[in-house]
Design an enzyme around this catalytic site. Structure first.
Site, short mmCIF file in Angstrom:
data_model
loop_
_atom_site.label_atom_id
_atom_site.label_comp_id
_atom_site.label_asym_id
_atom_site.label_seq_id
_atom_site.Cartn_x
_atom_site.Cartn_y
_atom_site.Cartn_z
CG ASP A 25 -1.78 1.24 1.33
OD1 ASP A 25 -1.79 2.04 0.37
OD2 ASP A 25 -2.45 1.41 2.36
CE LYS A 87 -1.65 6.86 -3.51
NZ LYS A 87 -2.18 5.92 -2.49
CD GLU A 187 -4.94 3.57 -2.64
OE1 GLU A 187 -5.81 4.38 -2.26
OE2 GLU A 187 -3.76 3.91 -2.85
CG ASP A 209 -9.28 4.30 0.24
OD1 ASP A 209 -8.74 4.92 1.18
OD2 ASP A 209 -8.64 3.59 -0.56
#
Length: 641
Positions: A25, A87, A187, A209
């Site tokens: 992850d 990210k 994800e 999420d």
């Protein structure tokens, strides 16, 4: 002489060696790596025992960096060379972001053919792909330390709303880090996999999420080992970092009339950290009117005082909450599932711990969301399970099938700056679709294929992925020639496009590598740079290990002096004390002189040897004093044959 063990061939074949595969992850705020071992997903800790590794990289030179907790501790010493939340930048061009929102200098690649975004440091420009690769190297080494061998592959999770460029950039980062990517999975899908296999529930579920920098929402149907994504949505630029930014703006503009964008980079970094810590503390308060008071000092040594409570936070974050709610409503509409048919809403990502967010989700879906699952680990669990399945290990008792979807539509540019969609969003992947196009002018012998991603009808409003040209079209009147353009999207959500002129068979194709990505040559160079710096990295590791041993010895000797310092003469005590001061000085200065560290350590050992010996003698004396030989023998365990 030892005997060789001989097994029957069938016995050997029935126990194939399991592959060392992992799930990763790669998060905005924290990252996690795990693997399925003996039927259970385990996570690999860092040297301090932490499972969650902060997605922070601190560069002390062009080719030397620290990752995770150690990078965070060096933040203020090398602030302009510390990079976090990368990210949010990976796979993006300079025109895709507001450079003033980030606590470091961003610039465009000087190569005119590229729209690549670069991060400026005192040691030169660094690509977000390279920063992500350094985080992945750290994670990879943790797993390899556990397995005592190289890993065979990894499943890496990405936000469902990552576009093709961001997915390709993530794969490039993995290549640079020496990781073979078995699959990229979304994800929310990974979270649903972990949840579904754990609970063995069937039905329709919403995965909400939200992490530090991205937000996804997916609607899935779970039934008998089939995990089918019905629709997905979200915002790849919405997450916990945005709530932090709102807090900072409120503090500065409300109380001191200071503009957010006027802050120095080092000040922006430190106040954003304070905002995040305050935001997290709010969730522990029972009364939404209870005030939290905090203090902050900027780089000019000016002091500031700020207040925040849950009620104020709810007001200033209303716009962000509404964005998340709107994305949920749109995704539900796309899934053609009514609210009443949803069995559970599952929260994933650290930001979902915020009270205001949980309340917004509760009010939208008319039910309490599931909060009994660890939001920080569930995505990595799903990735590890999928890695095990794809590797052929089959360590889990169940088999399953994931059917994911494309988050954004894919198409090409047509005359007038319009977009013709070829594959619509929320189409199941892998996917393949073809469409015919024709020429616009008489005698036209070539056609430019401009590939785009997005939901708008205008080219200017969609994301440009790539361009290529097909030549050799027979010169005919406009509208006569036929060119079939085929789009293929693989299981990772990555695109390749082929164009074929129907009468001659002339073909042109491209594996989409966006202009803000990096070339194969650059990936190769980064890998080679990693190899060429291996010796430097090895030396740096040896220095840190030597310093760690010195720290441990200092602590042990200190404890021994407190308990049994009276066993030493004055001269012996002073020698040890003097050497201890020298050792502490080296530790405090973070010395990188390996030889000096070794010499001081050796000297400390030499001076403390008499103390060790006398402590042992004292312990033996206290154990046998006043006892007979027979009684000592009776209490001493006999050696077993």
């Amino acid at each position: 002489m030892s005997l060789l063990q001989i097994s029957e061939p069938d016995e050997i074949n029935s126990k194939p060696k399991l592959k060392c595969v992992v799930g990763i992850d790669l998060g905005t705020t924290n990252s996690l790596i795990g693997s399925l071992v003996d039927g259970k997903v385990i996570f690999f800790p860092d040297d301090d025992g932490n499972l969650l590794i902060p997605s922070v990289v601190n560069y002390s030179s062009q080719n030397s960096c620290r990752v995770g907790s150690s990078a965070q501790t060096g933040k203020m010493n090398h602030s302009s060379a510390t990079i976090s939340s990368v990210k949010r930048l990976i796979g993006k061009g300079i025109g895709d972001v507001n450079v003033k929102d980030y606590p470091y200098h961003l610039s465009k690649n000087s190569d005119k053919e590229k729209n690549e975004l670069l991060i400026q440091t005192p040691f030169g420009s660094i690509s977000p792909i390279k920063v992500s690769a350094d985080i992945l190297v750290c994670l990879r080494k943790k797993a390899e330390k556990y397995f005592q061998q190289s890993i065979d592959g990894a499943v890496i999770t990405v936000p469902a709303y990552f576009d093709d460029g961001q997915r390709q950039a993530t794969k490039d980062a993995a290549r640079i880090a020496g990781i073979d990517v078995l699959r990229l999975i979304n994800e929310p899908t990974a979270a649903a996999l972990a949840y579904g296999l754990e609970t063995k529930k069937k039905g329709i579920f919403v995965i909400f999420d939200m992490g530090g920098g991205t937000f996804d929402v997916s609607v899935l149907r779970l039934s008998g080992g089939l995990f089918e994504v019905l629709a997905t949505g979200g915002d790849s630029s919405l997450g916990g970092d945005d709530f932090d930014k709102l807090i900072v703006k409120y503090w500065l503009e409300k109380n001191y009339d200071i503009g957010y964008e006027s802050l120095k980079i080092e000040d922006l970094k430190s106040i954003l950290i304070l905002a995040r810590e305050t935001k997290e503390r709010l969730s522990n308060l029972t009364n939404e009117e209870d005030l939290l008071s905090v203090k902050w000092k900027n780089s000019n040594n000016e002091n500031f005082s700020f207040n925040l409570n849950e009620s104020i936070f709810k007001k200033i974050s209303a716009k962000l909450l509404n964005k998340a709610v709107s994305a949920c409503k749109k995704t539900l509409l796309d899934s053609k599932i009514e609210n009443v048919l949803i069995d559970d809403v599952i929260l994933v990502g650290g930001t979902t711990r915020l009270k205001v967010l949980r309340e917004a989700v509760r009010d939208l879906f008319n039910r309490q969301p599931r909060i009994d699952i660890n939001p920080d680990e569930v995505v990595a669990v799903g990735a590890a399970l999928q890695a095990d399945l794809l590797s052929g290990n089959k360590s889990h008792e169940s088999d399953w099938l994931l059917l994911d979807v494309l988050p954004l539509s894919l198409g090409i540019e047509t005359m007038g700056g319009l977009v013709e969609k070829v594959i619509d969003r929320n189409s199941s992947i892998p996917a393949s679709k073809a469409q015919e196009f024709t020429t616009f002018k008489d005698g036209q012998t070539s056609m430019s294929i401009h590939i785009l991603q997005g939901e708008r009808d205008l080219v200017s409003e969609c994301r440009s992925l790539a361009k290529f040209e097909i030549a050799g079209i027979p010169p005919k009147p406009a509208g006569i020639a036929r060119v079939e353009v085929s789009f293929q999207v693989d299981a990772d959500g990555l695109l390749s496009v082929t164009a074929v002129e129907q009468t001659t068979g002339t073909t042109a194709s491209i594996d989409v590598k966006p202009s803000y990505g990096i070339s194969d040559e650059e990936v190769t160079k980064m890998i080679q740079d990693g190899v060429s710096n291996a010796y430097h990295d090895k030396d740096a590791r040896a220095i840190r290990e030597a310093m760690l041993e010195l720290k441990r010895n200092v602590i042990a000797v200190e404890e021994a002096l407190v308990k049994d310092g009276n066993l030493l003469s004055t001269e012996e005590y002073e020698k040890i004390s003097s050497t201890m001061m020298q050792a502490k000085g080296l530790i405090k200065s973070s010395s990188e002189d390996r030889e000096l560290i070794g010499n001081v350590h050796e000297k400390l050992n030499s001076y403390s040897d008499p103390l060790v010996e006398r402590r042992m003698n004292r312990a033996i004396e206290s154990a046998i004093v006043g006892k007979t030989i027979d009684s000592v023998e009776k209490t001493t365990p006999s050696k077993k044959n």
